[in-house]
Motif scaffolding. Structure first.
Motif, PDB file in Angstrom:
ATOM      1  N   SER A   1       0.827  -1.206   0.000  1.00 44.60           N
ATOM      2  CA  SER A   1       0.000   0.000   0.000  1.00 44.60           C
ATOM      3  C   SER A   1       0.864   1.260   0.000  1.00 44.60           C
ATOM      4  O   SER A   1       0.557   2.238  -0.698  1.00 44.60           O
TER       5      SER A   1
ATOM      6  N   ARG B   1       2.236   1.968  -3.410  1.00 46.06           N
ATOM      7  CA  ARG B   1       1.202   2.514  -4.295  1.00 46.06           C
ATOM      8  C   ARG B   1       0.982   4.000  -4.036  1.00 46.06           C
ATOM      9  O   ARG B   1       0.869   4.799  -4.969  1.00 46.06           O
TER      10      ARG B   1
ATOM     11  N   GLU C   1      -2.051  -2.724 -11.266  1.00 46.48           N
ATOM     12  CA  GLU C   1      -1.650  -1.633 -10.381  1.00 46.48           C
ATOM     13  C   GLU C   1      -2.018  -0.266 -10.947  1.00 46.48           C
ATOM     14  O   GLU C   1      -2.184   0.699 -10.202  1.00 46.48           O
TER      15      GLU C   1
ATOM     16  N   LYS D   1      -5.160   1.717  -9.559  1.00 48.92           N
ATOM     17  CA  LYS D   1      -5.002   2.129  -8.156  1.00 48.92           C
ATOM     18  C   LYS D   1      -4.054   3.310  -8.055  1.00 48.92           C
ATOM     19  O   LYS D   1      -4.336   4.311  -7.376  1.00 48.92           O
TER      20      LYS D   1
ATOM     21  N   LEU E   1      -6.621   5.455  -1.908  1.00 49.38           N
ATOM     22  CA  LEU E   1      -6.116   4.084  -1.885  1.00 49.38           C
ATOM     23  C   LEU E   1      -7.061   3.151  -1.139  1.00 49.38           C
ATOM     24  O   LEU E   1      -7.191   1.974  -1.499  1.00 49.38           O
TER      25      LEU E   1
ATOM     26  N   GLU F   1      -8.042  -0.053  -3.339  1.00 49.92           N
ATOM     27  CA  GLU F   1      -7.534  -1.376  -2.978  1.00 49.92           C
ATOM     28  C   GLU F   1      -8.649  -2.372  -2.659  1.00 49.92           C
ATOM     29  O   GLU F   1      -8.377  -3.572  -2.566  1.00 49.92           O
TER      30      GLU F   1
ATOM     31  N   ALA G   1      -8.229  -6.096  -5.876  1.00 48.43           N
ATOM     32  CA  ALA G   1      -6.879  -6.058  -5.318  1.00 48.43           C
ATOM     33  C   ALA G   1      -6.531  -7.425  -4.747  1.00 48.43           C
ATOM     34  O   ALA G   1      -7.329  -8.042  -4.043  1.00 48.43           O
TER      35      ALA G   1
ATOM     36  N   GLY H   1      -2.153  -5.812  -0.412  1.00 45.66           N
ATOM     37  CA  GLY H   1      -2.324  -4.506   0.203  1.00 45.66           C
ATOM     38  C   GLY H   1      -3.305  -4.529   1.364  1.00 45.66           C
ATOM     39  O   GLY H   1      -4.001  -5.530   1.607  1.00 45.66           O
TER      40      GLY H   1
ATOM     41  N   HIS I   1      -6.946  -5.153   0.409  1.00 47.04           N
ATOM     42  CA  HIS I   1      -7.261  -6.565   0.156  1.00 47.04           C
ATOM     43  C   HIS I   1      -7.555  -7.290   1.466  1.00 47.04           C
ATOM     44  O   HIS I   1      -8.482  -8.120   1.528  1.00 47.04           O
TER      45      HIS I   1
END
Length: 283
Positions: free
Chosen positions: A90, A93, A149, A152, A221, A225, A229, A232, A235
């Motif tokens: 995370s 990202r 990815e 996100k 995020l 996510e 996802a 992360g 998830h």
């Protein structure tokens, strides 16, 4: 000349001044500590009532787990490595998306803030997109970029660009024209004026935008996510939601909050160092 003119003033002993300064410092430290303690009373009271409601059964674990269960769950997730690995994913990202937003926001703000033509071209589309619910763009991002990815990171970049652009644009426009005229008098070129006058003058506004942009980045995020996802913190939240694990969900939300607080603290430290020339209004 009278005798009174020949009198010399005897300075106060140095130890008296040092003692007074030490007492003042101690009083200031005690006052700050007391202020911190007072600010902690209400949060601790809420946690105590929360734990009491969970222990007595007034608050069902299916609605919200108790603080004790949340602490034990956090320890279990950390020990298994699941929380740490999700946090790293995370964070990367957010780092990627916010880096794009920072470059894009500064570039657009400079073009729009330094040129009337640039403002005419850039500012209206920015204001239009700012009014759009950017979290609702996630389905389009998935259609455009797939389920990897890119959507996100793109959602984080899209949401964090606007605070940076708006605050920096406002900071550039608020710079005193007399400073620019002074720079022209000193025969500074356009690049020199931007470097020595525009950027330092707009830096406080930019740092405010960076702090706000970071909070928007973490918020983006959280949503990004939880859709398609496989890793992360989001998830982990999605998996816990399917199995009604409110303790895991709360742990992950606390991780988001702590990371937002830490990144904001980092920017505040940079702000204190970069703007140390400014007078402090509040001690």
């Amino acid at each position: 000349m009278t005798s009174s003119d020949n009198r010399t003033t005897v300075p106060a002993p140095a130890h008296v001044t040092n003692t007074d300064e030490g007492a003042a410092t101690k009083r200031s430290g005690s006052s700050r500590l007391a202020n911190i303690v007072r600010r902690l009373i209400s949060p601790l009271a809420i946690v105590a009532l929360w734990q009491l409601a969970s222990t007595t059964g007034l608050l069902s674990p299916r609605i919200l787990a108790g603080p004790g269960d949340i602490i034990s769950t956090a320890g279990r997730l950390i020990a298994s490595g699941e929380l740490i690995s999700g946090l790293i994913v995370s964070f990367l990202r957010v780092l990627a998306g916010f880096s794009i937003a920072l470059v894009l926001g500064i570039l657009l703000a400079l073009i729009s803030g330094l040129s009337r033509l640039g403002e005419t071209i850039i500012d209206p589309p920015i204001q239009m997109m700012k009014a759009m619910p950017f979290l609702g763009l996630l389905p389009l991002f998935i259609l455009w970029f797939g389920i990897g990815e890119a959507p996100k990171i793109g959602l984080v970049a899209f949401g964090a660009t606007f605070p940076i652009y708006l605050t920096l644009h406002g900071g550039i426009r608020s710079i005193d024209k007399k400073l620019i005229e002074a720079g022209q008098t000193m025969q500074l070129c356009t690049l020199g004026i931007v470097r020595h006058i525009i950027i330092p003058g707009a830096l406080p506004s930019l740092l405010v935008g960076v702090r706000y942009g970071l909070s928007v980045a973490w918020l983006s995020l959280v949503v990004g996510e939880q859709i398609n996802a496989s890793s992360g913190i989001g998830h982990i939240i999605t998996y816990a939601r399917d199995f009604l694990q409110t303790d895991v969900i709360v742990v992950c939300l606390l991780v988001y909050a702590i990371m937002g607080l830490l990144t904001d603290g980092l920017v505040r430290a940079i702000e204190a160092y970069a703007l140390r020339w400014r007078p402090q209004v509040i001690a």
